[in-house]
Enzyme design. Structure first.
Site, mmCIF file in Angstrom:
data_model
loop_
_atom_site.group_PDB
_atom_site.id
_atom_site.type_symbol
_atom_site.label_atom_id
_atom_site.label_comp_id
_atom_site.label_asym_id
_atom_site.label_seq_id
_atom_site.Cartn_x
_atom_site.Cartn_y
_atom_site.Cartn_z
ATOM 1 N N GLY A 80 0.832 -1.202 0.000
ATOM 2 C CA GLY A 80 0.000 0.000 0.000
ATOM 3 C C GLY A 80 0.860 1.243 0.000
ATOM 4 O O GLY A 80 2.007 1.226 -0.435
ATOM 5 N N CYS A 81 0.321 2.301 0.508
ATOM 6 C CA CYS A 81 1.008 3.591 0.551
ATOM 7 C C CYS A 81 2.341 3.463 1.289
ATOM 8 O O CYS A 81 2.391 2.961 2.408
ATOM 9 C CB CYS A 81 0.101 4.585 1.267
ATOM 10 S SG CYS A 81 0.900 6.138 1.674
ATOM 11 N N PHE A 82 3.410 3.933 0.665
ATOM 12 C CA PHE A 82 4.719 3.790 1.323
ATOM 13 C C PHE A 82 4.852 4.658 2.564
ATOM 14 O O PHE A 82 5.690 4.388 3.414
ATOM 15 C CB PHE A 82 5.898 3.961 0.379
ATOM 16 C CG PHE A 82 5.913 5.145 -0.557
ATOM 17 C CD1 PHE A 82 5.476 6.399 -0.187
ATOM 18 C CD2 PHE A 82 6.421 4.981 -1.829
ATOM 19 C CE1 PHE A 82 5.530 7.477 -1.059
ATOM 20 C CE2 PHE A 82 6.491 6.051 -2.718
ATOM 21 C CZ PHE A 82 6.042 7.290 -2.331
ATOM 22 N N TRP A 83 4.028 5.675 2.712
ATOM 23 C CA TRP A 83 4.061 6.464 3.956
ATOM 24 C C TRP A 83 3.714 5.565 5.142
ATOM 25 O O TRP A 83 4.278 5.693 6.222
ATOM 26 C CB TRP A 83 3.069 7.608 3.916
ATOM 27 C CG TRP A 83 3.282 8.637 2.852
ATOM 28 C CD1 TRP A 83 4.412 8.865 2.119
ATOM 29 C CD2 TRP A 83 2.322 9.588 2.413
ATOM 30 N NE1 TRP A 83 4.203 9.898 1.253
ATOM 31 C CE2 TRP A 83 2.929 10.365 1.402
ATOM 32 C CE3 TRP A 83 1.006 9.862 2.765
ATOM 33 C CZ2 TRP A 83 2.270 11.397 0.751
ATOM 34 C CZ3 TRP A 83 0.347 10.886 2.120
ATOM 35 C CH2 TRP A 83 0.980 11.649 1.127
ATOM 36 N N CYS A 84 2.752 4.661 4.926
ATOM 37 C CA CYS A 84 2.288 3.773 6.002
ATOM 38 C C CYS A 84 3.296 2.672 6.303
ATOM 39 O O CYS A 84 3.619 2.424 7.467
ATOM 40 C CB CYS A 84 0.949 3.153 5.627
ATOM 41 S SG CYS A 84 -0.384 4.358 5.422
#
EC number: 1.8.4.11
Length: 173
Positions: free
Chosen positions: A9-13
């Site tokens: 998923g989102c690499f920030w997460c």
């Protein structure tokens, strides 16, 4: 030191989770697995390059074994949904493990098979690492630098809570 590339998923997460794990020396957000000869946030988010948002995790296997990192990975994202993580939809958010050494592949396969044996419908792809394109500086250590960002405040705390609950012995103090 070892390196593994993870897309969940989102690499920030995913970055926020792995920055909290003992033995992880660095986490770099980026893109991998696409067909184009370059990648950037705008192009990858458009879904046209075939790349996945990933994190490159460099870790000390004597402090945190690959098996544990993979358990953390599978516990903190949904490896059962094709091209989707929560509100993030598209092939750039697919669940994937890119191994950087052939010796890692049996561990990845064993981990996935263990979950499938438990009745979990894993759709995670497994591939040898390809060209890694580092994400723009604004995406590195994003949550720590943008603690008020609404999306992060919605998506990341539950992942960190799960990490604390299930893997507290591997968390950085």
């Amino acid at each position: 030191m070892q390196t593994i590339i993870l897309g969940g998923g989102c690499f920030w997460c995913t970055e926020s989770v792995f920055l909290s794990v003992k033995g992880v020396q660095s986490v770099v957000s980026g893109y991998m697995g696409g067909d184009s000869v370059s990648a950037n946030y705008e192009a990858v988010c458009g879904g046209d390059t075939g790349h996945v948002e990933v994190i490159k995790v460099e870790f000390d296997e004597n402090t945190v074994p690959l098996e544990v990192l993979l358990d953390v990975f599978f516990a903190t994202h949904d490896p059962t949904t094709m091209d989707r993580q929560g509100n993030d939809v598209g092939s750039q958010y697919r669940s994937v493990v890119f191994y950087t050494d052939e010796a890692q592949k049996p561990t990845v396969d064993r981990t996935i098979n263990k979950l499938r044996d438990m009745g979990i419908g894993i759709v995670t792809e497994v591939h040898p690492a390809a060209e890694f394109y580092q994400a723009e500086d604004t995406h590195q250590d994003f949550f720590n630098r943008n603690p008020g960002q609404a999306y992060c405040n919605f998506a990341i705390p539950p992942k960190l809570a799960k990490l604390r609950k299930e893997f507290s012995q591997y968390m950085v103090n």
